[in-house]
Design an enzyme around this catalytic site. Structure first.
Site, mmCIF file in Angstrom:
data_model
loop_
_atom_site.group_PDB
_atom_site.id
_atom_site.type_symbol
_atom_site.label_atom_id
_atom_site.label_comp_id
_atom_site.label_asym_id
_atom_site.label_seq_id
_atom_site.Cartn_x
_atom_site.Cartn_y
_atom_site.Cartn_z
ATOM 1 N N ASP A 93 0.849 -1.163 0.000
ATOM 2 C CA ASP A 93 0.000 0.000 0.000
ATOM 3 C C ASP A 93 0.898 1.230 0.000
ATOM 4 O OD1 ASP A 93 -2.672 1.315 2.105
ATOM 5 O OD2 ASP A 93 -2.103 1.655 0.032
ATOM 6 N N ASP A 267 -8.101 -6.882 1.709
ATOM 7 C CA ASP A 267 -7.082 -6.993 2.760
ATOM 8 C C ASP A 267 -7.677 -6.472 4.053
ATOM 9 O OD1 ASP A 267 -6.547 -3.894 2.206
ATOM 10 O OD2 ASP A 267 -5.556 -4.457 4.078
ATOM 11 N N CYS A 305 -13.175 -26.910 11.116
ATOM 12 C CA CYS A 305 -11.966 -26.245 10.596
ATOM 13 C C CYS A 305 -10.811 -27.243 10.522
ATOM 14 C CB CYS A 305 -11.595 -25.082 11.536
ATOM 15 S SG CYS A 305 -10.114 -24.202 11.013
ATOM 16 N N CYS A 307 -7.592 -26.393 10.304
ATOM 17 C CA CYS A 307 -6.311 -25.700 10.497
ATOM 18 C C CYS A 307 -5.462 -26.417 11.534
ATOM 19 C CB CYS A 307 -6.557 -24.242 10.910
ATOM 20 S SG CYS A 307 -6.854 -24.007 12.664
ATOM 21 N N CYS A 310 -6.888 -26.151 15.120
ATOM 22 C CA CYS A 310 -8.084 -26.961 15.404
ATOM 23 C C CYS A 310 -7.773 -28.454 15.360
ATOM 24 C CB CYS A 310 -9.196 -26.617 14.424
ATOM 25 S SG CYS A 310 -9.821 -24.946 14.711
ATOM 26 N N HIS A 336 -5.386 -19.733 13.194
ATOM 27 C CA HIS A 336 -6.765 -20.175 12.930
ATOM 28 C C HIS A 336 -7.558 -19.114 12.184
ATOM 29 C CE1 HIS A 336 -10.869 -21.529 13.385
ATOM 30 N NE2 HIS A 336 -11.136 -20.308 13.819
#
Ligand SMILES: CNc1nc2c(CC[C@H]3O[C@@H](OC)[C@H](O)[C@@H]3O)c3nc(N)[nH]c(=O)c3cc2[nH]1
Ligand SMILES: [Zn+2]
Length: 372
Positions: A93, A267, A305, A307, A310, A336
Protein backbone atom coordinates in the site's frame (compact mmCIF):
# COMPACT_ATOMS: atom_id res chain seq x y z
CA UNK A 1 3.10 -6.63 -18.50
CA UNK A 2 3.75 -7.09 -14.78
CA UNK A 3 0.34 -8.65 -14.17
CA UNK A 4 -2.43 -10.18 -16.28
CA UNK A 5 -6.00 -10.68 -15.03
CA UNK A 6 -8.01 -13.56 -16.51
CA UNK A 7 -11.79 -13.48 -15.92
CA UNK A 8 -12.62 -17.22 -15.71
CA UNK A 9 -16.39 -17.06 -15.18
CA UNK A 10 -19.23 -15.07 -13.64
CA UNK A 11 -21.57 -16.72 -11.10
CA UNK A 12 -24.98 -17.07 -12.78
CA UNK A 13 -26.75 -16.64 -9.44
CA UNK A 14 -24.90 -13.60 -8.02
CA UNK A 15 -22.87 -12.01 -10.83
CA UNK A 16 -19.68 -12.50 -8.72
CA UNK A 17 -16.43 -13.09 -10.65
CA UNK A 18 -13.98 -15.98 -10.60
CA UNK A 19 -10.57 -14.95 -11.89
CA UNK A 20 -6.85 -15.59 -12.02
CA UNK A 21 -4.20 -12.90 -11.54
CA UNK A 22 -0.84 -13.79 -13.12
CA UNK A 23 2.12 -12.04 -11.44
CA UNK A 24 5.94 -12.41 -11.63
CA UNK A 25 5.80 -14.30 -8.29
CA UNK A 26 2.97 -16.67 -9.14
CA UNK A 27 -0.72 -16.99 -9.99
CA UNK A 28 -3.46 -15.78 -7.61
CA UNK A 29 -6.96 -17.33 -7.68
CA UNK A 30 -9.57 -14.59 -7.12
CA UNK A 31 -11.66 -13.62 -5.17
CA UNK A 32 -8.81 -13.52 -2.68
CA UNK A 33 -8.17 -12.39 0.90
CA UNK A 34 -4.67 -10.94 1.44
CA UNK A 35 -3.18 -11.30 4.95
CA UNK A 36 -1.67 -7.99 6.08
CA UNK A 37 2.04 -7.86 6.92
CA UNK A 38 2.36 -4.10 7.43
CA UNK A 39 5.94 -4.16 8.79
CA UNK A 40 7.25 -6.95 6.52
CA UNK A 41 5.73 -9.68 8.66
CA UNK A 42 2.23 -11.09 9.03
CA UNK A 43 2.33 -10.73 12.79
CA UNK A 44 3.18 -13.97 14.66
CA UNK A 45 3.19 -16.10 11.47
CA UNK A 46 6.17 -17.63 9.60
CA UNK A 47 6.09 -17.71 5.76
CA UNK A 48 5.85 -21.52 5.98
CA UNK A 49 2.72 -21.29 8.14
CA UNK A 50 1.23 -18.82 5.65
CA UNK A 51 1.99 -21.24 2.78
CA UNK A 52 0.46 -24.14 4.75
CA UNK A 53 -2.82 -22.21 4.95
CA UNK A 54 -2.55 -21.41 1.22
CA UNK A 55 -1.98 -17.66 1.55
CA UNK A 56 -1.31 -16.65 -2.05
CA UNK A 57 -0.37 -12.97 -1.65
CA UNK A 58 0.35 -10.74 1.34
CA UNK A 59 0.38 -7.00 1.94
CA UNK A 60 3.05 -4.70 3.26
CA UNK A 61 3.14 -0.97 3.79
CA UNK A 62 5.17 1.86 2.26
CA UNK A 63 4.73 4.32 5.12
CA UNK A 64 5.83 1.88 7.84
CA UNK A 65 8.78 0.38 5.93
CA UNK A 66 10.00 3.80 4.83
CA UNK A 67 10.12 4.92 8.47
CA UNK A 68 11.58 1.62 9.71
CA UNK A 69 13.90 -0.06 8.68
CA UNK A 70 14.00 2.21 5.56
CA UNK A 71 13.37 1.24 1.95
CA UNK A 72 17.03 1.70 1.00
CA UNK A 73 18.08 -0.94 3.54
CA UNK A 74 15.47 -3.35 2.17
CA UNK A 75 16.70 -2.65 -1.36
CA UNK A 76 20.28 -3.47 -0.22
CA UNK A 77 18.93 -6.72 1.26
CA UNK A 78 17.70 -7.67 -2.21
CA UNK A 79 14.14 -6.35 -1.92
CA UNK A 80 11.17 -7.17 0.28
CA UNK A 81 10.62 -10.75 -0.97
CA UNK A 82 14.17 -11.72 0.00
CA UNK A 83 14.23 -9.63 3.18
CA UNK A 84 11.12 -11.32 4.60
CA UNK A 85 11.69 -14.73 2.96
CA UNK A 86 8.38 -14.63 1.02
CA UNK A 87 8.65 -15.76 -2.61
CA UNK A 88 4.97 -15.38 -3.51
CA UNK A 89 3.30 -12.10 -4.62
CA UNK A 90 3.39 -8.99 -2.43
CA UNK A 91 1.16 -5.92 -2.69
CA UNK A 92 2.37 -2.73 -1.02
CA UNK A 93 0.00 0.00 0.00
CA UNK A 94 1.23 3.50 -0.82
CA UNK A 95 1.04 4.95 2.66
CA UNK A 96 -1.70 7.41 1.70
CA UNK A 97 -3.90 6.02 4.44
CA UNK A 98 -1.21 6.11 7.16
CA UNK A 99 0.11 9.56 6.32
CA UNK A 100 -3.42 10.87 6.82
CA UNK A 101 -4.32 8.76 9.81
CA UNK A 102 -1.06 7.97 11.65
CA UNK A 103 1.35 10.83 11.04
CA UNK A 104 0.55 13.60 13.54
CA UNK A 105 0.69 17.27 12.41
CA UNK A 106 0.46 16.49 8.73
CA UNK A 107 0.37 19.26 6.16
CA UNK A 108 -1.12 18.49 2.74
CA UNK A 109 0.25 20.48 -0.22
CA UNK A 110 -0.19 19.97 -3.96
CA UNK A 111 3.40 18.74 -3.99
CA UNK A 112 2.82 16.05 -1.36
CA UNK A 113 2.36 15.59 2.38
CA UNK A 114 4.58 16.76 5.23
CA UNK A 115 4.10 14.70 8.40
CA UNK A 116 5.79 13.70 11.61
CA UNK A 117 6.75 10.09 12.21
CA UNK A 118 4.43 8.33 14.69
CA UNK A 119 7.61 6.60 15.96
CA UNK A 120 9.82 9.53 17.00
CA UNK A 121 8.13 12.71 15.81
CA UNK A 122 10.79 13.35 13.13
CA UNK A 123 9.67 15.40 10.12
CA UNK A 124 9.12 13.70 6.75
CA UNK A 125 7.70 14.41 3.31
CA UNK A 126 6.07 11.95 0.90
CA UNK A 127 5.04 12.86 -2.63
CA UNK A 128 3.56 10.65 -5.36
CA UNK A 129 7.04 10.34 -6.88
CA UNK A 130 8.59 9.37 -3.52
CA UNK A 131 5.82 6.81 -2.84
CA UNK A 132 6.61 5.18 -6.21
CA UNK A 133 10.36 5.28 -5.53
CA UNK A 134 9.88 3.59 -2.13
CA UNK A 135 7.75 0.83 -3.66
CA UNK A 136 10.32 0.38 -6.46
CA UNK A 137 12.95 -0.21 -3.76
CA UNK A 138 10.70 -2.72 -2.01
CA UNK A 139 10.10 -4.54 -5.30
CA UNK A 140 6.44 -5.46 -4.63
CA UNK A 141 4.50 -7.09 -7.47
CA UNK A 142 1.61 -4.65 -7.05
CA UNK A 143 2.15 -1.02 -5.97
CA UNK A 144 -0.63 1.37 -4.96
CA UNK A 145 -0.82 4.98 -6.14
CA UNK A 146 -0.30 7.69 -3.50
CA UNK A 147 -3.74 8.94 -2.56
CA UNK A 148 -5.74 10.66 0.12
CA UNK A 149 -8.21 8.40 1.89
CA UNK A 150 -10.83 11.03 2.76
CA UNK A 151 -11.99 10.81 6.39
CA UNK A 152 -15.57 9.83 7.30
CA UNK A 153 -17.71 11.82 7.61
CA UNK A 154 -16.38 14.52 5.30
CA UNK A 155 -18.33 17.27 3.55
CA UNK A 156 -18.95 17.25 -0.19
CA UNK A 157 -16.53 20.05 -1.13
CA UNK A 158 -13.69 18.52 0.89
CA UNK A 159 -14.20 15.12 -0.76
CA UNK A 160 -14.43 16.69 -4.22
CA UNK A 161 -11.19 18.69 -3.82
CA UNK A 162 -9.49 15.66 -2.27
CA UNK A 163 -10.44 13.25 -5.09
CA UNK A 164 -9.31 15.76 -7.72
CA UNK A 165 -5.90 16.08 -6.02
CA UNK A 166 -5.75 12.26 -5.74
CA UNK A 167 -6.30 12.11 -9.53
CA UNK A 168 -3.46 14.58 -10.13
CA UNK A 169 -1.28 12.51 -7.77
CA UNK A 170 -2.26 9.28 -9.57
CA UNK A 171 -1.08 10.80 -12.88
CA UNK A 172 2.22 11.78 -11.25
CA UNK A 173 2.60 8.23 -9.87
CA UNK A 174 2.01 6.80 -13.33
CA UNK A 175 4.55 9.19 -14.90
CA UNK A 176 7.13 8.25 -12.22
CA UNK A 177 6.56 4.51 -12.66
CA UNK A 178 9.23 3.22 -15.04
CA UNK A 179 9.54 -0.57 -14.59
CA UNK A 180 5.98 -1.35 -15.71
CA UNK A 181 6.96 -4.91 -16.78
CA UNK A 182 8.16 -5.86 -13.27
CA UNK A 183 5.79 -3.98 -10.98
CA UNK A 184 2.10 -3.18 -11.59
CA UNK A 185 0.73 0.15 -10.35
CA UNK A 186 -2.94 0.19 -9.29
CA UNK A 187 -5.05 3.36 -9.28
CA UNK A 188 -7.25 4.13 -6.26
CA UNK A 189 -10.82 5.41 -6.66
CA UNK A 190 -11.99 7.83 -3.97
CA UNK A 191 -15.12 10.02 -3.69
CA UNK A 192 -16.27 9.31 -0.13
CA UNK A 193 -19.92 8.29 0.22
CA UNK A 194 -21.11 10.61 -2.59
CA UNK A 195 -22.21 8.71 -5.71
CA UNK A 196 -21.56 11.54 -8.15
CA UNK A 197 -18.06 11.99 -6.72
CA UNK A 198 -17.43 8.23 -6.90
CA UNK A 199 -18.42 8.44 -10.60
CA UNK A 200 -16.12 11.41 -11.17
CA UNK A 201 -13.18 9.70 -9.42
CA UNK A 202 -13.78 6.41 -11.26
CA UNK A 203 -13.86 8.18 -14.65
CA UNK A 204 -10.72 10.20 -13.89
CA UNK A 205 -8.68 7.29 -12.43
CA UNK A 206 -9.80 4.73 -15.04
CA UNK A 207 -9.10 7.37 -17.68
CA UNK A 208 -5.42 7.24 -16.64
CA UNK A 209 -5.42 3.50 -17.52
CA UNK A 210 -3.91 1.26 -14.81
CA UNK A 211 -3.63 -2.59 -14.84
CA UNK A 212 -5.88 -2.76 -11.77
CA UNK A 213 -7.96 -0.50 -9.55
CA UNK A 214 -8.89 -0.33 -5.89
CA UNK A 215 -11.94 1.20 -4.22
CA UNK A 216 -10.40 3.39 -1.51
CA UNK A 217 -12.00 5.57 1.12
CA UNK A 218 -14.24 2.81 2.52
CA UNK A 219 -14.12 0.82 5.76
CA UNK A 220 -13.38 4.11 7.49
CA UNK A 221 -16.18 3.92 10.07
CA UNK A 222 -19.18 4.25 7.74
CA UNK A 223 -22.21 1.99 8.38
CA UNK A 224 -22.08 -1.31 6.43
CA UNK A 225 -25.14 -0.53 4.33
CA UNK A 226 -23.52 2.72 3.13
CA UNK A 227 -20.34 0.82 2.21
CA UNK A 228 -22.38 -1.82 0.32
CA UNK A 229 -24.36 0.95 -1.42
CA UNK A 230 -21.20 2.79 -2.57
CA UNK A 231 -19.78 -0.53 -3.82
CA UNK A 232 -23.02 -1.41 -5.64
CA UNK A 233 -22.67 1.88 -7.49
CA UNK A 234 -18.92 1.96 -8.08
CA UNK A 235 -17.84 -1.54 -9.21
CA UNK A 236 -20.03 -1.51 -12.37
CA UNK A 237 -18.08 1.61 -13.45
CA UNK A 238 -14.81 -0.40 -13.29
CA UNK A 239 -13.40 -2.41 -16.23
CA UNK A 240 -14.46 -6.10 -16.25
CA UNK A 241 -11.06 -7.26 -17.53
CA UNK A 242 -9.03 -5.83 -14.64
CA UNK A 243 -8.82 -6.74 -10.93
CA UNK A 244 -10.88 -4.77 -8.40
CA UNK A 245 -9.45 -4.41 -4.87
CA UNK A 246 -11.48 -3.21 -1.86
CA UNK A 247 -9.02 -1.82 0.68
CA UNK A 248 -9.24 -2.57 4.38
CA UNK A 249 -12.16 -4.99 4.26
CA UNK A 250 -12.17 -8.34 5.88
CA UNK A 251 -14.98 -9.45 8.18
CA UNK A 252 -16.71 -12.63 6.89
CA UNK A 253 -19.96 -10.87 5.94
CA UNK A 254 -18.16 -7.95 4.27
CA UNK A 255 -16.02 -10.35 2.21
CA UNK A 256 -19.06 -12.26 0.92
CA UNK A 257 -21.09 -9.08 0.30
CA UNK A 258 -18.07 -7.49 -1.43
CA UNK A 259 -17.58 -10.49 -3.76
CA UNK A 260 -21.29 -10.41 -4.65
CA UNK A 261 -20.81 -6.73 -5.58
CA UNK A 262 -17.95 -7.55 -7.96
CA UNK A 263 -14.79 -7.24 -5.82
CA UNK A 264 -11.83 -9.58 -6.48
CA UNK A 265 -9.26 -8.67 -3.78
CA UNK A 266 -9.48 -7.79 -0.09
CA UNK A 267 -7.08 -6.99 2.76
CA UNK A 268 -7.75 -6.47 6.45
CA UNK A 269 -5.85 -6.57 9.73
CA UNK A 270 -8.99 -7.80 11.55
CA UNK A 271 -8.33 -11.59 11.66
CA UNK A 272 -4.77 -11.11 12.94
CA UNK A 273 -5.63 -8.25 15.28
CA UNK A 274 -8.62 -9.90 17.00
CA UNK A 275 -6.68 -13.20 17.01
CA UNK A 276 -3.94 -11.59 19.10
CA UNK A 277 -6.63 -10.31 21.45
CA UNK A 278 -8.09 -13.79 21.95
CA UNK A 279 -11.13 -13.69 19.65
CA UNK A 280 -11.58 -16.48 17.09
CA UNK A 281 -13.79 -16.40 13.99
CA UNK A 282 -15.53 -19.78 13.68
CA UNK A 283 -18.27 -21.20 11.43
CA UNK A 284 -20.63 -20.76 14.39
CA UNK A 285 -19.72 -17.10 15.00
CA UNK A 286 -17.07 -15.51 17.23
CA UNK A 287 -15.46 -17.28 20.21
CA UNK A 288 -13.85 -15.15 22.96
CA UNK A 289 -11.38 -17.71 24.24
CA UNK A 290 -10.81 -16.19 27.70
CA UNK A 291 -14.49 -16.64 28.47
CA UNK A 292 -14.88 -18.89 31.54
CA UNK A 293 -17.30 -21.11 29.61
CA UNK A 294 -14.31 -22.55 27.70
CA UNK A 295 -12.36 -23.57 30.82
CA UNK A 296 -13.16 -27.27 30.42
CA UNK A 297 -13.98 -27.33 26.70
CA UNK A 298 -11.69 -30.10 25.46
CA UNK A 299 -12.89 -29.88 21.87
CA UNK A 300 -11.32 -27.64 19.15
CA UNK A 301 -12.36 -24.04 18.37
CA UNK A 302 -14.25 -25.14 15.28
CA UNK A 303 -15.04 -28.79 14.51
CA UNK A 304 -15.41 -27.88 10.81
CA UNK A 305 -11.97 -26.25 10.60
CA UNK A 306 -8.94 -28.12 9.22
CA UNK A 307 -6.31 -25.70 10.50
CA UNK A 308 -3.23 -26.67 12.55
CA UNK A 309 -4.75 -25.12 15.69
CA UNK A 310 -8.08 -26.96 15.40
CA UNK A 311 -6.36 -30.26 14.55
CA UNK A 312 -4.08 -30.19 17.61
CA UNK A 313 -5.43 -28.04 20.45
CA UNK A 314 -8.55 -27.66 22.59
CA UNK A 315 -10.32 -24.47 23.60
CA UNK A 316 -9.33 -25.25 27.21
CA UNK A 317 -5.66 -25.21 26.24
CA UNK A 318 -6.02 -22.04 24.16
CA UNK A 319 -7.86 -20.34 27.04
CA UNK A 320 -5.04 -21.39 29.40
CA UNK A 321 -2.41 -19.90 27.04
CA UNK A 322 -4.25 -16.57 26.89
CA UNK A 323 -4.83 -16.47 30.67
CA UNK A 324 -1.12 -17.23 31.16
CA UNK A 325 -0.11 -14.61 28.55
CA UNK A 326 1.76 -17.25 26.58
CA UNK A 327 3.00 -16.16 23.10
CA UNK A 328 1.88 -19.48 21.57
CA UNK A 329 -1.73 -18.41 22.23
CA UNK A 330 -1.39 -15.39 19.92
CA UNK A 331 0.23 -17.54 17.27
CA UNK A 332 -2.40 -20.32 17.37
CA UNK A 333 -5.38 -17.96 17.23
CA UNK A 334 -3.82 -15.86 14.46
CA UNK A 335 -3.15 -19.07 12.52
CA UNK A 336 -6.76 -20.17 12.93
CA UNK A 337 -8.32 -16.81 12.01
CA UNK A 338 -6.23 -16.35 8.86
CA UNK A 339 -6.92 -19.96 7.85
CA UNK A 340 -10.63 -19.37 8.49
CA UNK A 341 -10.83 -16.39 6.12
CA UNK A 342 -8.61 -18.00 3.47
CA UNK A 343 -10.80 -21.12 3.64
CA UNK A 344 -13.93 -18.95 3.46
CA UNK A 345 -12.63 -17.45 0.21
CA UNK A 346 -11.92 -20.94 -1.18
CA UNK A 347 -15.55 -21.86 -0.40
CA UNK A 348 -16.68 -18.62 -2.09
CA UNK A 349 -14.64 -19.47 -5.20
CA UNK A 350 -16.21 -22.96 -5.23
CA UNK A 351 -19.71 -21.45 -4.87
CA UNK A 352 -19.01 -19.20 -7.88
CA UNK A 353 -17.79 -22.21 -9.91
CA UNK A 354 -21.13 -23.91 -9.09
CA UNK A 355 -23.30 -20.75 -9.61
CA UNK A 356 -24.65 -20.81 -6.06
CA UNK A 357 -23.01 -17.90 -4.19
CA UNK A 358 -26.32 -16.47 -2.92
CA UNK A 359 -27.24 -19.88 -1.47
CA UNK A 360 -23.78 -20.04 0.11
CA UNK A 361 -24.29 -16.59 1.68
CA UNK A 362 -27.63 -17.67 3.15
CA UNK A 363 -26.18 -20.87 4.66
CA UNK A 364 -23.05 -19.12 5.99
CA UNK A 365 -25.00 -16.26 7.56
CA UNK A 366 -27.46 -18.61 9.27
CA UNK A 367 -24.64 -20.73 10.75
CA UNK A 368 -22.43 -17.77 11.68
CA UNK A 369 -25.36 -15.97 13.28
CA UNK A 370 -25.52 -12.97 10.91
CA UNK A 371 -29.00 -11.74 10.03
CA UNK A 372 -29.45 -11.41 6.29
C1 LIG B 1 -9.15 -0.53 7.52
N1 LIG B 1 -9.86 0.24 6.54
C2 LIG B 1 -9.18 0.78 5.50
N2 LIG B 1 -7.88 0.51 5.21
C3 LIG B 1 -7.60 1.28 4.13
C4 LIG B 1 -6.39 1.41 3.43
C5 LIG B 1 -5.20 0.51 3.72
C6 LIG B 1 -4.65 0.61 5.06
C7 LIG B 1 -3.27 -0.08 5.16
O1 LIG B 1 -2.90 0.09 6.51
C8 LIG B 1 -2.63 -1.15 7.12
O2 LIG B 1 -3.79 -1.65 7.77
C9 LIG B 1 -4.43 -0.70 8.64
C10 LIG B 1 -2.32 -2.08 6.00
O3 LIG B 1 -0.95 -1.93 5.63
C11 LIG B 1 -3.25 -1.58 4.89
O4 LIG B 1 -2.73 -1.84 3.63
C12 LIG B 1 -6.33 2.39 2.39
N3 LIG B 1 -5.14 2.61 1.74
C13 LIG B 1 -5.08 3.58 0.78
N4 LIG B 1 -3.91 3.84 0.15
N5 LIG B 1 -6.19 4.31 0.40
C14 LIG B 1 -7.40 4.11 0.97
O5 LIG B 1 -8.39 4.78 0.58
C15 LIG B 1 -7.50 3.13 2.03
C16 LIG B 1 -8.73 2.91 2.71
C17 LIG B 1 -8.76 2.00 3.77
N6 LIG B 1 -9.75 1.65 4.63
ZN1 LIG C 1 -9.07 -23.67 12.96
Amino acid sequence: MAIRYELIKTCKQSGARLGRLHTPHGVIETPIFMPVGTQATVKAMTPEELKDMNAQIILSNTYHLYLRPGHKLIEKAGGLHKFMNWDRPILTDSGGFQVFSLGPLRKIREEGVEFRSHLDGSKHFISPEIAVEIQNSLGSDIMMAFDECAPYPADYDYVKNSLERTTRWAKRCKDAHKNTDQQALFGIIQGGMYKDLRKQSAEEIIGLDFPGYSVGGLSVGEPKDIMYDVLEYTTPLMPKDKPRYLMGVGSPDDLIEGVIRGIDMFDCVLPSRIGRNGTAMTSRGKVVIKNASHTESFEPLDTECGCYTCKNYSKAYLRHLFKANEILGLRLLTNHNLHFLLNLMEEVRQAIREDRLLDYRKDFFEKYGYNL
